[in-house]
Scaffold this active site. Structure first.
Site, short mmCIF file in Angstrom:
data_model
loop_
_atom_site.label_atom_id
_atom_site.label_comp_id
_atom_site.label_asym_id
_atom_site.label_seq_id
_atom_site.Cartn_x
_atom_site.Cartn_y
_atom_site.Cartn_z
N ILE A 13 0.89 -9.68 7.18
CA ILE A 13 -0.04 -9.89 6.02
C ILE A 13 0.33 -8.73 4.73
O ILE A 13 -0.11 -8.94 3.53
CB ILE A 13 -1.61 -9.83 6.27
CG1 ILE A 13 -2.45 -10.55 5.40
CG2 ILE A 13 -2.16 -8.55 6.30
CD1 ILE A 13 -2.07 -12.26 5.31
N GLY A 14 1.19 -7.78 5.10
CA GLY A 14 1.58 -6.72 4.32
C GLY A 14 0.76 -5.36 4.40
O GLY A 14 0.48 -4.47 3.35
N THR A 16 1.63 -2.92 6.26
CA THR A 16 2.56 -1.74 6.02
C THR A 16 3.17 -1.27 4.66
O THR A 16 2.95 0.15 4.36
CB THR A 16 3.97 -2.16 6.91
OG1 THR A 16 3.56 -2.26 8.30
CG2 THR A 16 4.98 -0.84 6.90
N LYS A 37 0.18 5.19 12.40
CA LYS A 37 0.26 3.91 12.81
C LYS A 37 -0.65 4.02 14.19
O LYS A 37 -0.29 4.64 15.19
CB LYS A 37 1.52 3.37 13.16
CG LYS A 37 1.67 1.97 13.61
CD LYS A 37 1.24 0.96 12.71
CE LYS A 37 1.68 -0.47 13.35
NZ LYS A 37 1.38 -1.66 12.50
N THR A 41 4.24 -2.31 18.23
CA THR A 41 4.71 -3.04 19.15
C THR A 41 5.95 -3.65 18.51
O THR A 41 6.04 -3.79 17.37
CB THR A 41 3.84 -4.15 19.60
OG1 THR A 41 3.39 -4.92 18.63
CG2 THR A 41 2.61 -3.53 20.54
N SER A 117 -2.68 -2.37 14.19
CA SER A 117 -1.53 -3.13 14.80
C SER A 117 -2.07 -4.48 14.78
O SER A 117 -3.10 -4.81 15.18
CB SER A 117 -1.27 -2.56 16.04
OG SER A 117 -0.19 -3.63 16.55
N GLY A 118 -1.48 -5.32 13.99
CA GLY A 118 -2.04 -6.85 13.77
C GLY A 118 -3.24 -6.79 13.15
O GLY A 118 -3.48 -6.13 12.24
N ASN A 175 -2.60 -8.99 -1.41
CA ASN A 175 -0.81 -8.89 -1.32
C ASN A 175 -0.51 -10.35 -2.03
O ASN A 175 -0.55 -11.48 -1.20
CB ASN A 175 -0.55 -8.88 0.07
CG ASN A 175 1.24 -8.69 0.02
OD1 ASN A 175 1.76 -8.48 -1.04
ND2 ASN A 175 1.56 -8.86 1.45
N GLN A 176 0.04 -10.40 -2.98
CA GLN A 176 0.64 -11.56 -3.75
C GLN A 176 1.93 -12.23 -3.19
O GLN A 176 1.96 -13.36 -3.19
CB GLN A 176 1.00 -11.38 -5.15
CG GLN A 176 -0.39 -11.17 -5.98
CD GLN A 176 -0.07 -11.33 -7.26
OE1 GLN A 176 -0.38 -12.54 -8.17
NE2 GLN A 176 0.72 -10.46 -8.04
#
Length: 292
Positions: A13-14, A16, A37, A41, A117-118, A175-176
């Protein structure tokens, strides 16, 4: 000293990019910031790939805490939920070890941006969800979302879960950029190739129209929801980030200006400045008190 959880409504989804880009601007505003983080994984190397991406965006080399695995204590090769990846490698996953790593970072830095994460409901262990760990730690939450077919559904579910657990929702980052799975092959063609083929032209035009409509309407719906249910939460626009060789490129978001009642939008640069001003003021105040 502050810690922010950067989590998302889904994978890819952005998170990071949002974490690295926010850290970059906090650095530029004078905040001694580091990213962490929670668990990595699907990683081929020993150092978390998301941490490497953070440093790339921040335009700094890998840090001592990266090489010592403090910024990400658990790195697994299997692309699976953390508890499953740990089981496949027969490595015990202790959430307390992550907490200790965060405390170590807090001793060295003014701010820690902790990317999960996720999605926010991803299981860390068989009995502990990501949101449960966030609730245990009590740090404010930054939720990353985007404009996909299920974005509104996923985002509202995440917001309700956050509210039910009494967590502090500091910001929603929009996040576009839409994941490549949501695009069509016409994106890979040149304008001339598209124009010369009537069917391709129609497909390209329809895709562009639907994508822009999705971006605008999803933004507006979520902004209005935040205004009603989370009025103190920042709405932040993330630019499209791409890598070319060793250089990062940032395409500023285009926010449509309409006479509608929506949640005030911040650029991520302005958002970073707001955080920096508060952090640096709090730090200076703390130092003044400590001297007395």
């Amino acid at each position: 000293m502050s810690v922010f959880f950067i989590t998302g409504v889904d994978s890819h989804i952005g998170k990071t990019y949002a974490t690295g880009y926010l850290a970059k601007h906090l650095l530029e505003n004078g905040v001694n910031v580091i990213t962490q983080k929670l668990i990595e994984t699907g990683c081929k190397g020993n150092i978390a790939e998301d941490i490497i991406t953070h440093r790339h965006i921040m335009q700094i080399p890998l840090q001592y805490v990266d090489h010592q695995y403090v910024s990400c204590p658990f790195v697994f090769r299997a692309a699976a939920p953390p508890y499953m990846a740990a089981s496949l490698e027969n490595i015990p996953l202790y959430p307390a070890r992550i907490t200790v790593a965060t405390q170590q970072l807090r001793l060295q830095y003014e701010m820690v941006l902790l990317e999960t994460s996720g999605g926010i409901m991803t299981p860390l262990t068989e009995s502990l969800l990501t949101i449960d760990y966030i609730a245990e730690q009590g740090h404010p939450v930054v939720l990353v979302t985007s404009a996909t077919l299920e974005s509104i559904n996923h985002t509202l579910l995440a917001l309700q879960a956050i509210a039910q657990r009494g967590l502090t929702l500091h910001a929603v980052i929009y996040n576009q950029y839409q994941h490549s799975a949501a695009t069509v092959d016409t994106d890979e063609l040149t304008p001339d190739q598209v124009l010369q083929n009537e069917q391709l032209y129609k497909e390209s035009f329809d895709t562009h129209r639907v994508r822009n409509t999705l971006l605008k309407n999803t933004r507006l719906y979520l902004q209005q929801y935040l205004k009603q249910h989370h009025p103190d939460t920042f709405w932040v626009e993330l630019p499209y980030i791409s890598f070319s060789s060793q250089i990062s490129h940032y395409l500023k978001p285009e926010v449509e200006k309409k006479n509608v009642i929506s949640h005030p939008a911040y650029s991520i640069e302005k958002y970073a400045q707001e955080i920096a001003d508060n952090t640096l003021y709090a730090e200076s105040l703390y130092k003044k008190i400590a001297k007395r």
